[in-house]
Design a protein around this motif. Structure first.
Motif, short mmCIF file in Angstrom:
data_model
loop_
_atom_site.label_atom_id
_atom_site.label_comp_id
_atom_site.label_asym_id
_atom_site.label_seq_id
_atom_site.Cartn_x
_atom_site.Cartn_y
_atom_site.Cartn_z
N GLY A 76 -118.22 55.15 25.28
CA GLY A 76 -117.55 54.70 24.06
C GLY A 76 -116.17 54.13 24.33
O GLY A 76 -115.75 53.16 23.70
N LYS A 77 -115.42 54.71 25.28
CA LYS A 77 -114.08 54.22 25.59
C LYS A 77 -114.14 52.84 26.22
O LYS A 77 -113.33 51.97 25.91
N LEU A 78 -115.08 52.64 27.12
CA LEU A 78 -115.21 51.34 27.77
C LEU A 78 -115.65 50.27 26.77
O LEU A 78 -115.18 49.13 26.82
N ARG A 79 -116.52 50.63 25.87
CA ARG A 79 -116.98 49.67 24.87
C ARG A 79 -115.83 49.26 23.96
O ARG A 79 -115.69 48.09 23.61
N TYR A 80 -114.97 50.22 23.59
CA TYR A 80 -113.84 49.91 22.73
C TYR A 80 -112.89 48.92 23.41
O TYR A 80 -112.42 47.98 22.79
N VAL A 81 -112.63 49.13 24.69
CA VAL A 81 -111.74 48.24 25.43
C VAL A 81 -112.33 46.83 25.50
O VAL A 81 -111.62 45.84 25.29
#
Length: 53
Positions: free
Chosen positions: A2-7
């Protein structure tokens, strides 16, 4: 994940503010790559300028 997708989504949203990059007008890939590099540099400069103030 989820963090990578947000970035990634945030980066594409910031790049989308540069209209010539939203639709590729240049026929030569070198020009398009140069505009992408310039847009990324401007985004980083704005973020650094905001954090310094």
């Amino acid at each position: 994940m989820g963090k990578l997708r947000y970035v990634a989504e945030q980066t594409f949203a910031l790049l989308h503010h540069f209209k010539p990059l939203a639709v590729r007008w240049e026929r030569r890939t070198e020009l398009h790559d140069a505009f992408v590099s310039l847009a990324c540099s401007l985004i980083c400069w704005r973020l650094l300028k905001r954090t310094r103030s």
